[in-house]
Write a protein that holds these residues in place. Structure first.
Motif: not given
Length: 363
Positions: A289, A259, A116, A266, A147, A271, A263, A269
Protein backbone atom coordinates in the motif's frame (compact mmCIF):
# COMPACT_ATOMS: atom_id res chain seq x y z
CA UNK A 1 -7.37 20.63 30.43
CA UNK A 2 -10.34 18.30 30.52
CA UNK A 3 -11.11 15.95 27.62
CA UNK A 4 -14.48 14.22 27.23
CA UNK A 5 -13.87 11.35 24.80
CA UNK A 6 -16.85 9.40 23.43
CA UNK A 7 -15.62 6.19 21.80
CA UNK A 8 -16.30 2.49 21.29
CA UNK A 9 -14.36 1.04 24.23
CA UNK A 10 -11.18 1.62 26.15
CA UNK A 11 -11.39 -1.42 28.42
CA UNK A 12 -12.30 -4.05 25.83
CA UNK A 13 -10.65 -4.93 22.52
CA UNK A 14 -13.44 -7.40 21.71
CA UNK A 15 -14.65 -6.55 18.18
CA UNK A 16 -12.97 -3.21 18.76
CA UNK A 17 -9.89 -2.64 16.65
CA UNK A 18 -9.47 0.92 17.94
CA UNK A 19 -8.73 -0.16 21.52
CA UNK A 20 -4.95 -0.22 21.16
CA UNK A 21 -4.99 3.19 19.47
CA UNK A 22 -7.15 4.74 22.17
CA UNK A 23 -5.10 3.25 25.00
CA UNK A 24 -1.72 4.28 23.68
CA UNK A 25 -2.66 7.78 22.65
CA UNK A 26 -4.80 8.68 25.66
CA UNK A 27 -2.22 7.32 28.10
CA UNK A 28 0.41 9.51 26.45
CA UNK A 29 -1.87 12.55 26.58
CA UNK A 30 -2.63 11.88 30.24
CA UNK A 31 1.12 11.89 30.90
CA UNK A 32 1.13 15.44 29.53
CA UNK A 33 -1.38 16.51 32.14
CA UNK A 34 -4.72 16.09 30.38
CA UNK A 35 -7.66 15.09 32.57
CA UNK A 36 -9.48 12.50 30.42
CA UNK A 37 -12.84 10.79 30.79
CA UNK A 38 -13.72 8.07 28.28
CA UNK A 39 -17.43 7.34 27.70
CA UNK A 40 -18.34 3.98 26.16
CA UNK A 41 -21.65 2.12 25.65
CA UNK A 42 -22.32 -1.38 26.97
CA UNK A 43 -22.86 -3.08 23.58
CA UNK A 44 -21.55 -6.05 21.55
CA UNK A 45 -20.65 -7.99 24.72
CA UNK A 46 -17.55 -5.85 25.10
CA UNK A 47 -18.02 -5.43 28.84
CA UNK A 48 -18.28 -9.21 29.21
CA UNK A 49 -14.95 -9.52 27.40
CA UNK A 50 -12.88 -6.84 29.10
CA UNK A 51 -9.13 -7.29 28.77
CA UNK A 52 -8.09 -4.49 31.11
CA UNK A 53 -9.38 -2.73 34.21
CA UNK A 54 -10.15 0.98 34.09
CA UNK A 55 -6.72 2.64 34.18
CA UNK A 56 -5.46 5.18 36.65
CA UNK A 57 -4.66 7.64 33.87
CA UNK A 58 -8.22 7.89 32.53
CA UNK A 59 -11.68 7.74 34.06
CA UNK A 60 -13.97 5.30 32.24
CA UNK A 61 -17.75 5.77 32.24
CA UNK A 62 -19.78 2.85 30.86
CA UNK A 63 -23.37 3.65 29.98
CA UNK A 64 -26.26 1.38 28.99
CA UNK A 65 -27.04 0.92 25.32
CA UNK A 66 -30.26 2.92 25.49
CA UNK A 67 -31.33 6.29 24.11
CA UNK A 68 -32.03 7.64 27.59
CA UNK A 69 -28.58 6.64 28.86
CA UNK A 70 -26.93 8.14 25.80
CA UNK A 71 -28.69 11.46 26.26
CA UNK A 72 -27.85 11.51 29.96
CA UNK A 73 -24.15 10.82 29.51
CA UNK A 74 -23.73 13.23 26.61
CA UNK A 75 -24.45 16.08 29.00
CA UNK A 76 -20.97 15.52 30.43
CA UNK A 77 -19.57 17.19 27.32
CA UNK A 78 -20.49 20.53 28.93
CA UNK A 79 -17.75 20.02 31.54
CA UNK A 80 -14.88 19.59 29.07
CA UNK A 81 -12.42 21.94 27.39
CA UNK A 82 -11.99 19.44 24.54
CA UNK A 83 -14.89 17.29 23.35
CA UNK A 84 -14.16 14.28 21.14
CA UNK A 85 -16.72 12.13 19.36
CA UNK A 86 -15.04 9.15 17.71
CA UNK A 87 -16.39 7.22 14.75
CA UNK A 88 -17.71 3.70 15.19
CA UNK A 89 -18.90 4.00 18.79
CA UNK A 90 -21.40 1.29 17.99
CA UNK A 91 -24.66 2.64 19.38
CA UNK A 92 -26.65 5.46 17.79
CA UNK A 93 -23.55 7.22 16.49
CA UNK A 94 -25.42 9.98 14.69
CA UNK A 95 -27.57 10.80 17.69
CA UNK A 96 -24.54 10.71 19.99
CA UNK A 97 -22.73 13.21 17.77
CA UNK A 98 -25.73 15.51 17.77
CA UNK A 99 -26.16 15.32 21.55
CA UNK A 100 -22.46 15.78 22.33
CA UNK A 101 -22.14 18.82 20.06
CA UNK A 102 -25.32 20.24 21.52
CA UNK A 103 -23.99 20.05 25.08
CA UNK A 104 -20.42 21.22 24.39
CA UNK A 105 -19.63 24.76 25.53
CA UNK A 106 -19.13 27.33 22.72
CA UNK A 107 -15.49 27.86 23.72
CA UNK A 108 -14.70 24.14 23.86
CA UNK A 109 -12.64 22.54 21.09
CA UNK A 110 -14.95 20.14 19.22
CA UNK A 111 -13.34 17.22 17.44
CA UNK A 112 -14.55 14.32 15.33
CA UNK A 113 -11.92 11.57 15.57
CA UNK A 114 -12.31 9.11 12.73
CA UNK A 115 -10.78 5.68 13.27
CA UNK A 116 -12.11 4.38 9.93
CA UNK A 117 -11.99 7.33 7.57
CA UNK A 118 -12.40 5.40 4.29
CA UNK A 119 -15.65 3.85 5.51
CA UNK A 120 -16.96 7.14 6.89
CA UNK A 121 -16.12 9.05 3.71
CA UNK A 122 -17.83 6.40 1.60
CA UNK A 123 -20.99 6.94 3.66
CA UNK A 124 -20.77 10.71 3.24
CA UNK A 125 -20.30 10.36 -0.51
CA UNK A 126 -23.30 8.04 -0.82
CA UNK A 127 -25.55 10.23 1.33
CA UNK A 128 -25.29 14.02 0.79
CA UNK A 129 -27.73 14.52 3.67
CA UNK A 130 -25.69 12.44 6.13
CA UNK A 131 -25.91 13.82 9.68
CA UNK A 132 -22.14 13.99 10.03
CA UNK A 133 -21.86 16.05 6.85
CA UNK A 134 -24.41 18.48 8.25
CA UNK A 135 -22.62 18.53 11.61
CA UNK A 136 -19.20 19.37 10.18
CA UNK A 137 -19.98 23.10 10.27
CA UNK A 138 -20.05 22.84 14.07
CA UNK A 139 -16.86 20.75 14.37
CA UNK A 140 -13.53 22.52 14.71
CA UNK A 141 -11.29 19.69 13.55
CA UNK A 142 -11.36 16.17 12.15
CA UNK A 143 -8.56 13.89 13.27
CA UNK A 144 -8.02 10.51 11.62
CA UNK A 145 -5.76 7.60 12.40
CA UNK A 146 -4.62 7.30 8.82
CA UNK A 147 -5.24 8.13 5.21
CA UNK A 148 -2.75 10.80 4.21
CA UNK A 149 -3.61 13.43 1.60
CA UNK A 150 -6.50 11.48 -0.01
CA UNK A 151 -8.42 11.45 3.29
CA UNK A 152 -7.47 15.03 4.22
CA UNK A 153 -8.62 16.36 0.85
CA UNK A 154 -11.80 14.29 0.91
CA UNK A 155 -12.78 15.60 4.33
CA UNK A 156 -12.15 19.19 3.34
CA UNK A 157 -14.24 18.64 0.21
CA UNK A 158 -17.27 17.61 2.27
CA UNK A 159 -17.06 20.61 4.56
CA UNK A 160 -14.51 19.89 7.31
CA UNK A 161 -12.75 23.02 8.57
CA UNK A 162 -9.54 21.01 8.76
CA UNK A 163 -8.37 17.39 8.88
CA UNK A 164 -5.12 16.07 10.35
CA UNK A 165 -3.99 12.41 10.37
CA UNK A 166 -2.75 11.09 13.72
CA UNK A 167 -1.32 7.72 12.80
CA UNK A 168 -1.32 4.52 14.78
CA UNK A 169 1.83 3.90 16.79
CA UNK A 170 3.52 1.75 19.42
CA UNK A 171 2.90 1.73 23.15
CA UNK A 172 6.14 0.11 24.44
CA UNK A 173 4.49 -0.61 27.79
CA UNK A 174 2.03 -3.03 26.20
CA UNK A 175 3.76 -4.33 23.08
CA UNK A 176 7.31 -5.55 23.52
CA UNK A 177 9.45 -8.70 23.16
CA UNK A 178 8.45 -11.70 25.30
CA UNK A 179 9.49 -15.38 25.37
CA UNK A 180 8.10 -17.53 22.56
CA UNK A 181 4.95 -19.56 23.23
CA UNK A 182 4.53 -22.96 21.57
CA UNK A 183 0.79 -22.30 21.16
CA UNK A 184 1.64 -19.82 18.41
CA UNK A 185 4.33 -21.76 16.56
CA UNK A 186 4.09 -21.38 12.78
CA UNK A 187 5.99 -20.30 9.70
CA UNK A 188 3.43 -17.53 9.11
CA UNK A 189 0.66 -16.22 11.36
CA UNK A 190 -2.21 -13.83 10.70
CA UNK A 191 -4.41 -12.21 13.34
CA UNK A 192 -7.56 -10.35 12.34
CA UNK A 193 -11.32 -10.58 12.60
CA UNK A 194 -13.33 -11.73 9.59
CA UNK A 195 -14.69 -8.57 7.96
CA UNK A 196 -16.38 -8.11 4.56
CA UNK A 197 -13.89 -5.40 3.61
CA UNK A 198 -10.93 -7.72 4.23
CA UNK A 199 -12.00 -11.33 3.66
CA UNK A 200 -11.12 -11.48 -0.04
CA UNK A 201 -7.68 -10.03 0.67
CA UNK A 202 -7.10 -12.56 3.46
CA UNK A 203 -7.96 -15.32 0.98
CA UNK A 204 -5.49 -13.86 -1.50
CA UNK A 205 -2.60 -13.05 0.85
CA UNK A 206 -2.95 -15.82 3.46
CA UNK A 207 -5.12 -18.77 2.41
CA UNK A 208 -3.68 -18.97 -1.10
CA UNK A 209 -0.01 -18.98 0.04
CA UNK A 210 -0.85 -21.73 2.53
CA UNK A 211 -2.17 -23.89 -0.30
CA UNK A 212 1.02 -23.20 -2.26
CA UNK A 213 3.23 -24.32 0.65
CA UNK A 214 1.76 -27.56 2.03
CA UNK A 215 4.98 -28.34 3.92
CA UNK A 216 4.81 -25.08 5.90
CA UNK A 217 2.61 -24.29 8.90
CA UNK A 218 0.17 -21.37 9.07
CA UNK A 219 -1.68 -19.94 12.07
CA UNK A 220 -4.97 -18.04 11.84
CA UNK A 221 -6.28 -16.01 14.78
CA UNK A 222 -9.29 -13.76 15.14
CA UNK A 223 -13.06 -14.02 15.41
CA UNK A 224 -15.45 -15.25 12.74
CA UNK A 225 -13.29 -17.68 10.74
CA UNK A 226 -14.58 -20.90 12.29
CA UNK A 227 -16.69 -21.92 9.27
CA UNK A 228 -14.19 -20.75 6.65
CA UNK A 229 -12.78 -23.63 4.55
CA UNK A 230 -8.99 -23.62 4.90
CA UNK A 231 -6.07 -25.85 3.92
CA UNK A 232 -5.02 -28.61 6.32
CA UNK A 233 -1.76 -26.79 7.16
CA UNK A 234 -3.69 -23.82 8.60
CA UNK A 235 -4.47 -24.01 12.32
CA UNK A 236 -7.32 -21.80 13.50
CA UNK A 237 -7.24 -20.66 17.14
CA UNK A 238 -10.10 -18.12 17.32
CA UNK A 239 -10.04 -14.88 19.30
CA UNK A 240 -6.62 -14.03 20.72
CA UNK A 241 -6.83 -11.76 23.80
CA UNK A 242 -4.57 -8.74 23.87
CA UNK A 243 -2.51 -10.23 26.72
CA UNK A 244 -1.30 -12.87 24.22
CA UNK A 245 -0.57 -10.57 21.29
CA UNK A 246 3.12 -10.21 22.09
CA UNK A 247 3.64 -13.97 22.19
CA UNK A 248 1.55 -14.38 19.04
CA UNK A 249 3.83 -11.90 17.26
CA UNK A 250 7.24 -13.13 18.41
CA UNK A 251 6.72 -16.90 18.15
CA UNK A 252 6.10 -17.50 14.39
CA UNK A 253 8.89 -16.97 11.90
CA UNK A 254 6.82 -14.13 10.43
CA UNK A 255 3.44 -12.48 10.91
CA UNK A 256 1.23 -11.11 8.17
CA UNK A 257 -0.59 -7.79 7.93
CA UNK A 258 -3.55 -7.69 5.54
CA UNK A 259 -5.13 -4.28 5.15
CA UNK A 260 -8.82 -3.83 4.60
CA UNK A 261 -9.52 -2.98 0.96
CA UNK A 262 -10.51 0.61 1.69
CA UNK A 263 -7.38 1.20 3.78
CA UNK A 264 -5.11 -0.23 1.08
CA UNK A 265 -6.77 1.94 -1.59
CA UNK A 266 -6.24 5.14 0.40
CA UNK A 267 -2.73 4.29 1.54
CA UNK A 268 -0.92 5.80 4.53
CA UNK A 269 -3.11 3.65 6.78
CA UNK A 270 -0.97 1.26 8.84
CA UNK A 271 -3.07 -0.95 11.08
CA UNK A 272 -2.38 -1.01 14.80
CA UNK A 273 -1.19 -4.58 14.19
CA UNK A 274 1.80 -3.22 12.26
CA UNK A 275 3.15 -1.37 15.29
CA UNK A 276 2.17 -4.10 17.75
CA UNK A 277 4.19 -6.61 15.75
CA UNK A 278 7.14 -4.28 15.24
CA UNK A 279 7.20 -3.40 18.93
CA UNK A 280 7.49 -7.07 19.82
CA UNK A 281 10.34 -7.52 17.36
CA UNK A 282 8.35 -9.61 14.90
CA UNK A 283 9.24 -10.02 11.25
CA UNK A 284 6.27 -8.50 9.46
CA UNK A 285 5.07 -9.26 5.94
CA UNK A 286 2.50 -6.75 4.69
CA UNK A 287 0.34 -6.37 1.63
CA UNK A 288 1.45 -3.49 -0.55
CA UNK A 289 0.00 0.00 0.00
CA UNK A 290 1.13 3.54 -0.68
CA UNK A 291 3.14 5.14 2.10
CA UNK A 292 4.69 2.05 3.70
CA UNK A 293 8.15 3.57 3.48
CA UNK A 294 6.97 6.52 5.60
CA UNK A 295 6.71 4.13 8.55
CA UNK A 296 9.12 1.22 7.90
CA UNK A 297 11.80 0.58 5.29
CA UNK A 298 10.89 -2.23 2.86
CA UNK A 299 13.27 -5.24 2.79
CA UNK A 300 15.11 -4.06 5.90
CA UNK A 301 12.38 -3.33 8.47
CA UNK A 302 9.35 -4.89 6.78
CA UNK A 303 8.70 -7.27 3.88
CA UNK A 304 6.18 -6.19 1.24
CA UNK A 305 4.06 -8.54 -0.88
CA UNK A 306 2.09 -7.50 -3.96
CA UNK A 307 0.06 -10.71 -4.00
CA UNK A 308 -0.24 -14.22 -2.57
CA UNK A 309 2.54 -15.52 -4.77
CA UNK A 310 4.90 -12.95 -3.25
CA UNK A 311 3.84 -14.02 0.26
CA UNK A 312 4.56 -17.66 -0.56
CA UNK A 313 7.99 -16.78 -1.98
CA UNK A 314 8.88 -14.69 1.06
CA UNK A 315 7.84 -17.42 3.51
CA UNK A 316 9.70 -20.10 1.54
CA UNK A 317 12.92 -18.08 1.49
CA UNK A 318 12.85 -16.70 5.03
CA UNK A 319 15.18 -18.09 7.70
CA UNK A 320 14.66 -17.58 11.42
CA UNK A 321 17.91 -15.62 11.57
CA UNK A 322 16.99 -13.18 8.80
CA UNK A 323 13.45 -12.84 10.21
CA UNK A 324 14.78 -11.88 13.63
CA UNK A 325 17.12 -9.30 12.08
CA UNK A 326 14.23 -7.66 10.22
CA UNK A 327 12.07 -7.72 13.34
CA UNK A 328 14.72 -6.08 15.50
CA UNK A 329 15.32 -3.38 12.88
CA UNK A 330 11.59 -2.65 12.84
CA UNK A 331 11.48 -2.48 16.62
CA UNK A 332 14.29 0.07 16.78
CA UNK A 333 12.62 2.21 14.10
CA UNK A 334 9.23 2.38 15.80
CA UNK A 335 10.77 3.00 19.22
CA UNK A 336 12.54 6.01 17.75
CA UNK A 337 9.89 7.50 15.49
CA UNK A 338 6.50 5.87 15.96
CA UNK A 339 5.48 5.70 19.61
CA UNK A 340 2.31 7.14 21.07
CA UNK A 341 4.52 9.59 22.92
CA UNK A 342 5.56 10.92 19.51
CA UNK A 343 1.92 11.10 18.40
CA UNK A 344 0.81 12.77 21.64
CA UNK A 345 3.40 15.51 21.12
CA UNK A 346 1.73 16.36 17.81
CA UNK A 347 -1.79 16.21 19.27
CA UNK A 348 -0.81 18.36 22.24
CA UNK A 349 0.57 21.05 19.93
CA UNK A 350 -2.64 20.99 17.90
CA UNK A 351 -4.85 21.27 20.97
CA UNK A 352 -2.86 24.06 22.59
CA UNK A 353 -2.48 26.08 19.40
CA UNK A 354 -6.19 25.96 18.61
CA UNK A 355 -7.37 26.66 22.15
CA UNK A 356 -4.80 29.44 22.46
CA UNK A 357 -5.98 31.05 19.25
CA UNK A 358 -9.58 30.81 20.45
CA UNK A 359 -8.72 32.52 23.73
CA UNK A 360 -6.89 35.34 21.93
CA UNK A 361 -9.86 35.85 19.62
CA UNK A 362 -12.18 36.11 22.62
CA UNK A 363 -10.11 38.84 24.31
Amino acid sequence: MKIAFFGSSLVSAYWNGAATYYRGLLRALAAKGYDITFYEPDVYDRQKNRDMDPPGWCKVVVYEGTIDALKAVSGSAAEADIVVKASGVGFEDDLLLEEVLGHARPQALKIFWDVDAPATLAELKANPDHRLRRALCGIDLVLTYGGGDPVVNAYRAVGAADCVPIYNALDPQTHHPVPEDIRFSADLAFLGNRLPDREARVEHFFLEPASRLPDRTFLLGGSGWQDKPVASNIRYIGHVPTRDHNAFNVTPTAVLNVSRASMAENGFSPATRVFEAAGAGACLITDDWEGIEFFLKPDEEILVARDGQDVAALVAGLSRQSARKIGESARQRVLTEHTYTNRAEAVDKIFRARLGARMEAAE
